[in-house]
Design a protein around this motif. Structure first.
Motif, PDB file in Angstrom:
ATOM      1  N   ARG A 340       0.826  -1.213   0.000  1.00  0.00           N
ATOM      2  CA  ARG A 340       0.000   0.000   0.000  1.00  0.00           C
ATOM      3  C   ARG A 340       0.853   1.252   0.000  1.00  0.00           C
ATOM      4  O   ARG A 340       0.386   2.321  -0.431  1.00  0.00           O
ATOM      5  CB  ARG A 340      -0.912  -0.005   1.224  1.00  0.00           C
ATOM      6  CG  ARG A 340      -0.188   0.194   2.552  1.00  0.00           C
ATOM      7  CD  ARG A 340      -1.085  -0.145   3.733  1.00  0.00           C
ATOM      8  NE  ARG A 340      -0.452   0.122   5.018  1.00  0.00           N
ATOM      9  CZ  ARG A 340       0.414  -0.674   5.619  1.00  0.00           C
ATOM     10  NH1 ARG A 340       0.790  -1.813   5.031  1.00  0.00           N
ATOM     11  NH2 ARG A 340       0.918  -0.370   6.788  1.00  0.00           N
ATOM     12  N   HIS A 341       2.102   1.154   0.483  1.00  0.00           N
ATOM     13  CA  HIS A 341       2.952   2.341   0.583  1.00  0.00           C
ATOM     14  C   HIS A 341       3.416   2.848  -0.786  1.00  0.00           C
ATOM     15  O   HIS A 341       3.837   3.997  -0.901  1.00  0.00           O
ATOM     16  CB  HIS A 341       4.169   2.039   1.449  1.00  0.00           C
ATOM     17  CG  HIS A 341       3.818   1.718   2.875  1.00  0.00           C
ATOM     18  ND1 HIS A 341       3.130   2.583   3.688  1.00  0.00           N
ATOM     19  CD2 HIS A 341       4.053   0.601   3.620  1.00  0.00           C
ATOM     20  CE1 HIS A 341       2.970   2.033   4.883  1.00  0.00           C
ATOM     21  NE2 HIS A 341       3.503   0.834   4.868  1.00  0.00           N
ATOM     22  N   GLY A 342       3.328   1.995  -1.825  1.00  0.00           N
ATOM     23  CA  GLY A 342       3.813   2.423  -3.137  1.00  0.00           C
ATOM     24  C   GLY A 342       2.726   2.692  -4.141  1.00  0.00           C
ATOM     25  O   GLY A 342       3.004   2.800  -5.335  1.00  0.00           O
ATOM     26  N   ILE A 343       1.471   2.826  -3.688  1.00  0.00           N
ATOM     27  CA  ILE A 343       0.376   2.968  -4.642  1.00  0.00           C
ATOM     28  C   ILE A 343      -0.136   4.407  -4.696  1.00  0.00           C
ATOM     29  O   ILE A 343       0.035   5.185  -3.754  1.00  0.00           O
ATOM     30  CB  ILE A 343      -0.792   2.024  -4.288  1.00  0.00           C
ATOM     31  CG1 ILE A 343      -1.451   2.442  -2.953  1.00  0.00           C
ATOM     32  CG2 ILE A 343      -0.308   0.588  -4.225  1.00  0.00           C
ATOM     33  CD1 ILE A 343      -2.680   1.612  -2.596  1.00  0.00           C
ATOM     34  N   LYS A 344      -0.769   4.734  -5.812  1.00  0.00           N
ATOM     35  CA  LYS A 344      -1.427   6.034  -5.975  1.00  0.00           C
ATOM     36  C   LYS A 344      -2.946   5.877  -5.874  1.00  0.00           C
ATOM     37  O   LYS A 344      -3.656   6.858  -5.667  1.00  0.00           O
ATOM     38  CB  LYS A 344      -1.046   6.643  -7.322  1.00  0.00           C
ATOM     39  CG  LYS A 344       0.452   6.917  -7.460  1.00  0.00           C
ATOM     40  CD  LYS A 344       0.782   7.423  -8.850  1.00  0.00           C
ATOM     41  CE  LYS A 344       2.288   7.644  -9.011  1.00  0.00           C
ATOM     42  NZ  LYS A 344       2.648   8.073 -10.394  1.00  0.00           N
ATOM     43  N   ALA A 345      -3.429   4.663  -6.046  1.00  0.00           N
ATOM     44  CA  ALA A 345      -4.865   4.391  -6.008  1.00  0.00           C
ATOM     45  C   ALA A 345      -5.340   4.227  -4.563  1.00  0.00           C
ATOM     46  O   ALA A 345      -4.566   4.351  -3.611  1.00  0.00           O
ATOM     47  CB  ALA A 345      -5.166   3.141  -6.822  1.00  0.00           C
ATOM     48  N   LYS A 346      -6.617   3.916  -4.404  1.00  0.00           N
ATOM     49  CA  LYS A 346      -7.209   3.716  -3.083  1.00  0.00           C
ATOM     50  C   LYS A 346      -7.025   2.261  -2.652  1.00  0.00           C
ATOM     51  O   LYS A 346      -7.171   1.347  -3.473  1.00  0.00           O
ATOM     52  CB  LYS A 346      -8.692   4.075  -3.118  1.00  0.00           C
ATOM     53  CG  LYS A 346      -8.985   5.544  -3.406  1.00  0.00           C
ATOM     54  CD  LYS A 346     -10.451   5.772  -3.719  1.00  0.00           C
ATOM     55  CE  LYS A 346     -10.825   5.199  -5.071  1.00  0.00           C
ATOM     56  NZ  LYS A 346     -12.193   5.549  -5.491  1.00  0.00           N
ATOM     57  N   PRO A 347      -6.721   2.027  -1.381  1.00  0.00           N
ATOM     58  CA  PRO A 347      -6.531   0.644  -0.910  1.00  0.00           C
ATOM     59  C   PRO A 347      -7.865  -0.026  -0.586  1.00  0.00           C
ATOM     60  O   PRO A 347      -8.814   0.620  -0.146  1.00  0.00           O
ATOM     61  CB  PRO A 347      -5.696   0.832   0.361  1.00  0.00           C
ATOM     62  CG  PRO A 347      -6.143   2.162   0.895  1.00  0.00           C
ATOM     63  CD  PRO A 347      -6.430   3.012  -0.316  1.00  0.00           C
ATOM     64  N   TRP A 348      -7.916  -1.322  -0.804  1.00  0.00           N
ATOM     65  CA  TRP A 348      -9.078  -2.130  -0.398  1.00  0.00           C
ATOM     66  C   TRP A 348      -8.517  -3.415   0.198  1.00  0.00           C
ATOM     67  O   TRP A 348      -8.074  -4.307  -0.505  1.00  0.00           O
ATOM     68  CB  TRP A 348      -9.961  -2.433  -1.597  1.00  0.00           C
ATOM     69  CG  TRP A 348     -11.323  -2.966  -1.216  1.00  0.00           C
ATOM     70  CD1 TRP A 348     -11.628  -3.787  -0.180  1.00  0.00           C
ATOM     71  CD2 TRP A 348     -12.557  -2.696  -1.890  1.00  0.00           C
ATOM     72  NE1 TRP A 348     -12.968  -4.052  -0.152  1.00  0.00           N
ATOM     73  CE2 TRP A 348     -13.564  -3.396  -1.191  1.00  0.00           C
ATOM     74  CE3 TRP A 348     -12.910  -1.949  -3.004  1.00  0.00           C
ATOM     75  CZ2 TRP A 348     -14.903  -3.365  -1.583  1.00  0.00           C
ATOM     76  CZ3 TRP A 348     -14.241  -1.934  -3.393  1.00  0.00           C
ATOM     77  CH2 TRP A 348     -15.230  -2.621  -2.681  1.00  0.00           C
TER      78      TRP A 348
END
Length: 772
Positions: A340-348
């Motif tokens: 999750r630390h490397g994403i630009k989108a929303k986490p699910w």
């Protein structure tokens, strides 16, 4: 400073050599380059120049990967290394001792410096550069983006030329770099990247286990919603359930096959590690990405030796998810949740634990969660109550909640489908109708009922299970489907491209969990190993847990055929099947076997627990106070489920309790003759004996009670029934003697123990001890 991986970053350009496949790497160097490097052939070697067409381990865009072997740099004297650093203008350089990891880091800095300088030489400007340590201190991997193939590929080759030239102290660094730049500038641009930018919503699914199942589930949900859907996986490219091209299409070719589908409305792409490492992703971006899990598999290949490195590869799909999209991550797997630390989108986040911190962290970051709450699959969001979708037991792919892996896959698939915008009703219907059968999920936890020559039926499970985690999941399901006292018999095997330790570990797992093991070989999947070499590793693992003399078979079907004659009613035959799914399926059907539907699976799961699928109805039956109403309710259950001997037994009990002993006797006998199983069988025998005694047929009851005591010599109820029968037959002294002896054997009361010898003597006076 701009991000070197961003689209605005200047890049080198390149194209394939004449007549070569643009998807293949360039091994070593061209003849011209080799000639220039001949003097330093042992000091610098370019092992591979690989063109990555899509997002990859190094950049979220096409890149050139150069694998370098540099013993000349690792072995040079420190003073020479310091002099080289000065020639290159590197400040505060600390080369370290020869052959050390610190020296390797110095060499990596040299490569980064040289690559950036040649970029400036050809007018690129800020060139994005990634440099990583290889498998040994002599090995370094370099990567940089490209916009045209020929120049990018040639630039990769020229890196080796420059590094070799810099070892010649008679040449100025500027001269070496200028010469390489001139070669690159003189080359034609070549074609641009062929990676596709999707025009419809797309989901990318990756992970060690569960990729194909999750991909198929999502596609099923999309088709349930009425969307024209195509998907790719290790089995092929499929459009609306029809296979258009069979084979392993879990890489860029699969993505292209999906996205070129006429009239496509939604695409689901299984994305395996191999394709991402060797060619990059097949799409520039996705709307939803899913990472199911990360566990040991294919380690030791393509420079991926550890789980952390493998997780880094799997994370590629999450880095190209659109900012407005969703990244669906396994909150129970620390390596996956860390993505999750490397994403630009929303986490699910998805988790089997409703109290998982990952769920709440995801929600607090503006994302969502999905979990199991009170036996239901529920979606969690920051505002509002949990959205209850469906009960887990009503999701066939979970095998009535038995398969924890498939519960996790169901959570991931539901979250991803909702993230793609699939209607909630279609997601629920998809969960209810996606079954673990050959039609919906071919080769993954497919279960059959197989008639046995000895009578009864065994369960056969056919599953891909290709690593330790997959094998453990298969065995978990096998034990959950076995009848009480039933055995699990396993056909064990895997592809040859696993490490020795992994294969040995699978042997240990099998030896600990299965009552019988047969080794099998898939000839097409030996991948460099010999048959005996592979089987010996499995036997080594089996021997560690005391399982010896395990036979091996040339095919998967042969292993199943060898196990089947040993099976008894209620056993499970679990087969790790990779190459012969069609042959195994055909053989089972030829023996009269049938595919288990959801109801059959649920019945087996409940029976494995010693329960009945109508256990709650049976419990309610015995809570009735009116004997006549109880008999009527029991009769209705029997009428609604003809042939169910457990319900016949309950009806017999109801009639017995209502004073209808004569009717009960016939029903007890019917249940026993029909194959009533434990733990109810011996109870039916005792209740039959009791009813026979009640109608004055004590002599017929005696051998029935004796049969129970032969199997259960310390069953207190049976001992007491025997005493009553003995009294009915005029054997009161024998009855009292047997009760005294049974009491002495069963009790630990201090006073009784004090009189043990005297009491046993009294019993012997009443009647001699039985020989048994």
């Amino acid at each position: 400073m701009p991000d070197p991986g961003s689209p605005s970053t200047p890049v080198l350009t390149s194209e394939p050599g004449t007549g070569s496949d643009p998807t293949e790497p360039v091994a070593a160097t061209s003849p011209e380059v080799s000639a220039e490097m001949s003097a330093e052939v042992t000091a610098v070697r370019v092992d591979e120049v690989r063109v990555l067409d899509g997002p990859n381990l190094y950049f979220a865009r096409p890149a050139i990967k150069v694998s370098l072997h540099l013993p000349g740099y690792l072995s040079m004297r420190r003073t020479e290394a310091e002099a080289l650093a000065r020639r290159l203008g590197m400040r505060n350089a600390r080369p370290g001792r020869r052959g050390t990891a610190l020296r390797q880091r110095f060499v990596m800095r040299v490569i980064r410096t040289v690559t950036k300088r040649v970029g400036s030489e050809i007018g690129v400007g800020r060139l994005g550069v990634r440099v990583r340590a290889g498998q040994t201190v002599d090995d370094v991997v370099l990567a940089f983006p490209w916009a045209h193939r020929t120049r990018g590929q040639l630039a990769g080759e020229q890196i080796g030329v420059m590094l070799a030239g810099l070892l010649d102290r008679s040449r100025r660094a500027e001269e070496v770099i200028e010469a390489a730049g001139a070669v690159i500038i003189a080359a034609p641009d070549g074609p641009a990247p062929s990676v596709l930018t999707p025009r419809v919503p797309v989901a990318s699914v990756t992970g060690t286990n569960g990729k194909t199942t999750t991909t198929r589930l999502m596609a099923h949900m999309c088709m349930t919603a009425g969307l024209r859907t195509a998907w790719s996986s290790t089995d092929g490219v499929v459009v609306m359930g029809e296979t258009k091209e069979a084979g392993d299409f879990s890489g860029p070719a699969g993505a292209r096959g999906v996205l070129e589908t006429p009239g496509l409305e939604i695409g689901i792409l299984e994305t395996a590690r191999g394709g991402m490492l060797l060619k990059g992703m097949g799409v520039t971006q996705n709307d939803v990405s899913v990472v199911t899990n990360v566990s040991a598999d294919h380690l030791g290949l393509h420079g991926i030796d550890t789980l952390d490195q493998l997780a880094e590869v799997k994370a590629i799909v999450t880095t190209v998810t659109k900012p407005e999209g969703w990244v669906v991550l396994n909150g129970d797997d620390p390596r996956v949740w860390a993505m999750r630390h490397g994403i630009k989108a929303k986490p699910w986040a998805f988790s089997l634990d409703a109290a998982s911190p990952a769920l709440w962290e995801s929600i607090n970051q503006g994302g969502r969660g999905i979990t199991v709450l009170d036996g239901e699959i529920v979606v969690l969001s920051q505002n509002g109550d949990p959205d209850r979708l469906v009960k887990v037991v009503d999701v066939p792919m979970t095998l009535s909640g038995l398969s924890h892996n498939n519960i996790a896959n169901a959570l991931a698939g539901a979250a991803a489908a909702l993230g793609l915008g699939v209607a909630r009703s279609a997601v629920i219907e998809g969960l209810r109708t996606f079954a673990p059968d050959p039609e919906h999920n071919w080769g993954r936890m497919n279960t059959y009922s197989l008639p046995l020559e000895s009578g009864g039926r065994a369960t056969v499970i056919m599953d891909m299970a290709h690593n330790e985690a997959g094998l453990e999941a298969l065995l978990e399901v096998a034990h959950g489907l076995a009848a009480p006292g039933g055995a699990v018999r396993l056909g064990l095997g895997c592809a040859g491209d696993r490490t020795d330790d992994a294969i040995i570990a699978m042997g240990e797992i099998a030896g600990r969990s299965a009552e019988e093991v047969a080794l099998k070989v898939a000839q097409h999947y030996l991948r460099g190993r010999t048959v005996e070499g592979l089987l010996d590793l499995f036997r080594e693992g089996l021997a560690k847990v005391g399982v010896l003399d395990v036979p091996g078979y040339d095919t998967e079907l042969a292993a199943l055929e060898a196990l089947a004659p040993h099976a008894h009613d209620g056993d499970v035959l679990a087969l790790m099947c990779h190459a012969e799914r069609s042959e195994v399926d055909a053989w089972i059907r030829a023996q009269g076997g049938t595919v288990d539907d959801a109801r059959t699976i649920r019945r087996k799961v409940v029976a494995s627990r010693g329960e009945h699928e109508l256990e709650s109805e049976i419990t309610a039956l015995w809570q009735m106070e009116d004997p006549a109403a109880r008999v009527a309710a029991a009769q209705q259950l029997v009428d609604e489920h003809p042939g169910d001997v457990r319900l016949v037994f309950e009806l017999a009990g109801a009639k017995d309790a209502a004073g209808e002993e004569q009717a009960a006797i016939g029903l007890y006998e019917q249940a026993l003759e029909g194959g009533l199983k434990e733990p109810h069988r011996h109870r039916a025998q005792l209740q039959l004996a009791s009813s026979l005694r009640a109608v004055g047929r004590a002599a017929e009851a005696a051998p029935i009670v004796a049969d129970v005591l032969e199997a259960r010599p310390h069953n207190t109820a049976a001992i007491m029934f025997r005493a009553l029968v003995q009294a009915d037959l005029g054997q009161e002294r024998q009855a009292v003697a047997d009760l005294i002896r049974a009491t002495l054997d069963a009790t630990s009361d201090v006073d009784t123990q004090s009189y043990r010898h005297a009491l046993r003597a009294y019993a012997d006076e009443l009647a001699p001890a039985r020989a048994d």
